[in-house]
Design an enzyme around this catalytic site. Structure first.
Site, PDB file in Angstrom:
ATOM      1  N   GLU A  87       0.804  -1.206   0.000  1.00  0.00           N
ATOM      2  CA  GLU A  87       0.000   0.000   0.000  1.00  0.00           C
ATOM      3  C   GLU A  87       0.846   1.269   0.000  1.00  0.00           C
ATOM      4  O   GLU A  87       1.960   1.283   0.508  1.00  0.00           O
ATOM      5  CB  GLU A  87      -0.910   0.013   1.233  1.00  0.00           C
ATOM      6  CG  GLU A  87      -1.954  -1.077   1.141  1.00  0.00           C
ATOM      7  CD  GLU A  87      -2.856  -1.135   2.362  1.00  0.00           C
ATOM      8  OE1 GLU A  87      -4.051  -1.405   2.169  1.00  0.00           O
ATOM      9  OE2 GLU A  87      -2.374  -0.946   3.485  1.00  0.00           O
ATOM     10  N   CYS A 100       3.334   8.340   1.668  1.00  0.00           N
ATOM     11  CA  CYS A 100       3.796   7.378   2.663  1.00  0.00           C
ATOM     12  C   CYS A 100       3.970   6.051   1.915  1.00  0.00           C
ATOM     13  O   CYS A 100       2.995   5.496   1.407  1.00  0.00           O
ATOM     14  CB  CYS A 100       2.735   7.284   3.758  1.00  0.00           C
ATOM     15  SG  CYS A 100       3.085   6.052   5.008  1.00  0.00           S
ATOM     16  N   CYS A 107       6.455  -7.443   7.017  1.00  0.00           N
ATOM     17  CA  CYS A 107       7.593  -7.009   7.822  1.00  0.00           C
ATOM     18  C   CYS A 107       7.957  -8.138   8.780  1.00  0.00           C
ATOM     19  O   CYS A 107       7.085  -8.805   9.317  1.00  0.00           O
ATOM     20  CB  CYS A 107       7.245  -5.752   8.613  1.00  0.00           C
ATOM     21  SG  CYS A 107       8.640  -5.125   9.590  1.00  0.00           S
ATOM     22  N   CYS A 111       6.549  -6.367  15.572  1.00  0.00           N
ATOM     23  CA  CYS A 111       5.974  -5.504  16.614  1.00  0.00           C
ATOM     24  C   CYS A 111       4.481  -5.880  16.734  1.00  0.00           C
ATOM     25  O   CYS A 111       3.737  -5.789  15.753  1.00  0.00           O
ATOM     26  CB  CYS A 111       6.105  -4.033  16.249  1.00  0.00           C
ATOM     27  SG  CYS A 111       7.805  -3.566  15.829  1.00  0.00           S
ATOM     28  N   CYS A 114       1.427  -3.585  15.567  1.00  0.00           N
ATOM     29  CA  CYS A 114       1.402  -3.122  14.175  1.00  0.00           C
ATOM     30  C   CYS A 114       0.774  -4.183  13.276  1.00  0.00           C
ATOM     31  O   CYS A 114       1.179  -5.343  13.288  1.00  0.00           O
ATOM     32  CB  CYS A 114       2.836  -2.818  13.737  1.00  0.00           C
ATOM     33  SG  CYS A 114       3.038  -2.597  11.960  1.00  0.00           S
ATOM     34  N   CYS A 327      -1.242   4.973  10.371  1.00  0.00           N
ATOM     35  CA  CYS A 327      -0.020   4.255  10.745  1.00  0.00           C
ATOM     36  C   CYS A 327      -0.346   2.918  11.375  1.00  0.00           C
ATOM     37  O   CYS A 327      -1.184   2.831  12.261  1.00  0.00           O
ATOM     38  CB  CYS A 327       0.763   5.048  11.778  1.00  0.00           C
ATOM     39  SG  CYS A 327       1.524   6.485  11.091  1.00  0.00           S
TER      40      CYS A 327
HETATM   41  N1  SAH Z   1       9.146  -0.185  10.124  1.00  0.00           N
HETATM   42  C1  SAH Z   1       9.304   1.206  10.236  1.00  0.00           C
HETATM   43  C2  SAH Z   1       8.433   2.018   9.296  1.00  0.00           C
HETATM   44  C3  SAH Z   1       7.031   1.526   9.050  1.00  0.00           C
HETATM   45  S1  SAH Z   1       5.951   1.636  10.459  1.00  0.00           S
HETATM   46  C4  SAH Z   1       9.104   1.655  11.684  1.00  0.00           C
HETATM   47  O1  SAH Z   1       8.625   0.867  12.483  1.00  0.00           O
HETATM   48  O2  SAH Z   1       9.451   2.785  11.980  1.00  0.00           O
HETATM   49  C5  SAH Z   1       5.579   3.361  10.443  1.00  0.00           C
HETATM   50  C6  SAH Z   1       5.194   3.933  11.801  1.00  0.00           C
HETATM   51  O3  SAH Z   1       3.904   3.444  12.223  1.00  0.00           O
HETATM   52  C7  SAH Z   1       6.152   3.566  12.907  1.00  0.00           C
HETATM   53  O4  SAH Z   1       6.449   4.703  13.684  1.00  0.00           O
HETATM   54  C8  SAH Z   1       5.362   2.569  13.704  1.00  0.00           C
HETATM   55  O5  SAH Z   1       5.800   2.454  15.031  1.00  0.00           O
HETATM   56  C9  SAH Z   1       3.980   3.137  13.587  1.00  0.00           C
HETATM   57  N2  SAH Z   1       2.919   2.229  13.954  1.00  0.00           N
HETATM   58  C10 SAH Z   1       2.862   0.898  13.743  1.00  0.00           C
HETATM   59  N3  SAH Z   1       1.692   0.397  14.202  1.00  0.00           N
HETATM   60  C11 SAH Z   1       1.000   1.440  14.704  1.00  0.00           C
HETATM   61  C12 SAH Z   1      -0.281   1.566  15.306  1.00  0.00           C
HETATM   62  N4  SAH Z   1      -1.069   0.512  15.454  1.00  0.00           N
HETATM   63  N5  SAH Z   1      -0.683   2.791  15.702  1.00  0.00           N
HETATM   64  C13 SAH Z   1       0.106   3.874  15.520  1.00  0.00           C
HETATM   65  N6  SAH Z   1       1.323   3.832  14.949  1.00  0.00           N
HETATM   66  C14 SAH Z   1       1.774   2.615  14.546  1.00  0.00           C
HETATM   67 FE1  SF4 Z   2       7.645  -3.606  11.017  1.00  0.00          FE
HETATM   68 FE2  SF4 Z   2       5.388  -2.558  11.913  1.00  0.00          FE
HETATM   69 FE3  SF4 Z   2       7.451  -2.903  13.576  1.00  0.00          FE
HETATM   70 FE4  SF4 Z   2       7.570  -1.011  11.648  1.00  0.00          FE
HETATM   71  S1  SF4 Z   2       6.153  -1.062  13.393  1.00  0.00           S
HETATM   72  S2  SF4 Z   2       9.161  -2.510  12.211  1.00  0.00           S
HETATM   73  S3  SF4 Z   2       6.416  -2.044  10.017  1.00  0.00           S
HETATM   74  S4  SF4 Z   2       6.316  -4.541  12.539  1.00  0.00           S
END
Ligand code: SAH
Ligand code: SF4
Length: 343
Positions: A87, A100, A107, A111, A114, A327
């Site tokens: 996306e 974005c 990934c 995390c 996410c 995000c």
């Molecule tokens: N992997 C990279 C970039 C992609 S994630 C990273 O983690 O930085 C982009 C952003 O979205 C990151 O700051 C991540 O912590 C945030 N993010 C992921 N899941 C989220 C959620 N459920 N609510 C708000 N921000 C989130």
């Molecule tokens: Fe990967 Fe989501 Fe963690 Fe970013 S926040 S490193 S996209 S698992």
């Protein structure tokens, strides 16, 4: 032939063998600086337009487009050549727009909060698949200037280092974007941050911190067990010293988890010495993580605690929640029906 934006200048030259030499530059500029389809390169004879279009197919096929925020937020789900889904989100504000982009399908960082992490890793995107997202977004932005590109879509950009850096170079060199408007967001891949510091690319580094003590961060961000906070912070300092660029810490506020006064105090201790700017965003709820985002009053209180401690802080506007473009909600592998669901 590789896809449209995976083709090198040499590939384009080979394709145009026998044509006048200036055609190579014409096609390359048409694809990059102007960002048009070969079919729309009216400066080329029609037969040549067709030949270029056929030889250099786009890598991204549109699966769905969603619109939110009165047209100011657009999300595209793309189907790649092998069926992988990724996306891109375009967010407009006034006369400018931010894309974005995704760096990976899925990934591997895991995390739990996410949606992309919950769905697991599929593969790295190619340089051209990344560049094409930017070209398509810029075209859709129309009269609005695409001033910023953020690697905050799906994937961990520093886990796909070479292709991401090559794509950034193409954005600054061939697309004419400013490196200062490009933000690489990482969960804290320390060797990648240090390597990036040495590239001579003045991009903005965003580190997704979410916790400022190792015990909590180990839980929220599994990679922290490998690269703990001290190592992440040291790499950030190195990046700042080498590039002179501002650093930002991303912090998704989770109710009762990382929004306590002690969290603000610990974060301030980490951010202040680095001059890091903190971006706060209430956690967006995802199917696989029960914690809710900090309510608005708690977000303001957390922000004020940081301010009192001398930290620069912004509360990020949540965009596109109704189309799961916010995000952490990008989970294309998991499906189109999420995209189509109206909330
Ligand atoms: N992997 C990279 C970039 C992609 S994630 C990273 O983690 O930085 C982009 C952003 O979205 C990151 O700051 C991540 O912590 C945030 N993010 C992921 N899941 C989220 C959620 N459920 N609510 C708000 N921000 C989130
Ligand atoms: Fe990967 Fe989501 Fe963690 Fe970013 S926040 S490193 S996209 S698992």
């Amino acid at each position: 032939m590789p896809s449209r934006y995976d083709a090198s200048p040499a590939d384009v030259a080979e394709l145009l063998a026998g044509e006048p030499a200036y055609r190579v530059r014409q096609v390359w500029d048409g694809l990059h600086r102007r960002g048009v389809d070969p079919g729309d390169m009216t400066e080329l004879p029609a037969a040549l337009r067709r030949r270029v279009a056929e030889a250099l197919p786009p890598a991204l096929e549109l699966a769905t487009e969603s619109v939110a925020d009165g047209g100011d937020t657009l999300k595209w789900l793309w189907r790649l050549g092998d069926g992988a889904l990724v996306e891109t989100v375009l967010m407009a504000t006034g006369s400018r727009a931010t894309a974005c982009v995704s760096s990976q399908a899925g990934c591997a960082m895991g995390c739990g909060f996410c949606a992309t992490g919950q769905a697991g890793f599929e593969r790295n995107l190619s340089e051209g698949e990344i560049v094409e997202q930017v070209v398509r977004a810029r075209r859709a932005a129309g009269d609005r200037r695409l001033s910023n590109v953020v690697f905050m879509g799906m994937g961990e950009p520093l886990a796909n280092y070479d292709r991401v850096v090559a794509a950034v170079r193409r954005m600054t060199g061939d697309l004419g974007l400013s490196a200062r408007g490009i933000t690489v967001s990482t969960v804290g891949v320390v060797p990648g941050i240090r390597r990036l510091a040495g590239e001579g690319l003045p991009v903005t580094l965003a580190v997704s911190l979410h916790a400022a003590n190792d015990a909590l961060r180990d839980e929220l961000v599994p990679l922290n067990r490998r690269y703990p906070l001290d190592a992440v912070v040291a790499a950030c300092a190195e990046h700042r010293a080498a590039t002179g660029r501002r650093l930002s810490f991303e912090w998704a506020l989770m109710d009762g988890v990382n929004d306590r006064p002690s969290d603000a105090a610990e974060l301030a201790e980490r951010a202040r010495p680095l001059g890091a700017h903190v971006n706060l965003i209430p956690l967006n709820p995802t199917p696989g993580w029960p914690t809710r985002g900090t309510p608005a009053a708690g977000v303001r209180a957390f922000r004020d605690r940081l301010r009192t401690r001398g930290v620069n802080v912004t509360v990020r506007r949540t965009r596109g929640t109704s189309i799961d473009a916010a995000c952490g909600q990008l989970r294309a592998g998991h499906e189109v029906q999420i995209t189509a669901r109206a909330r």
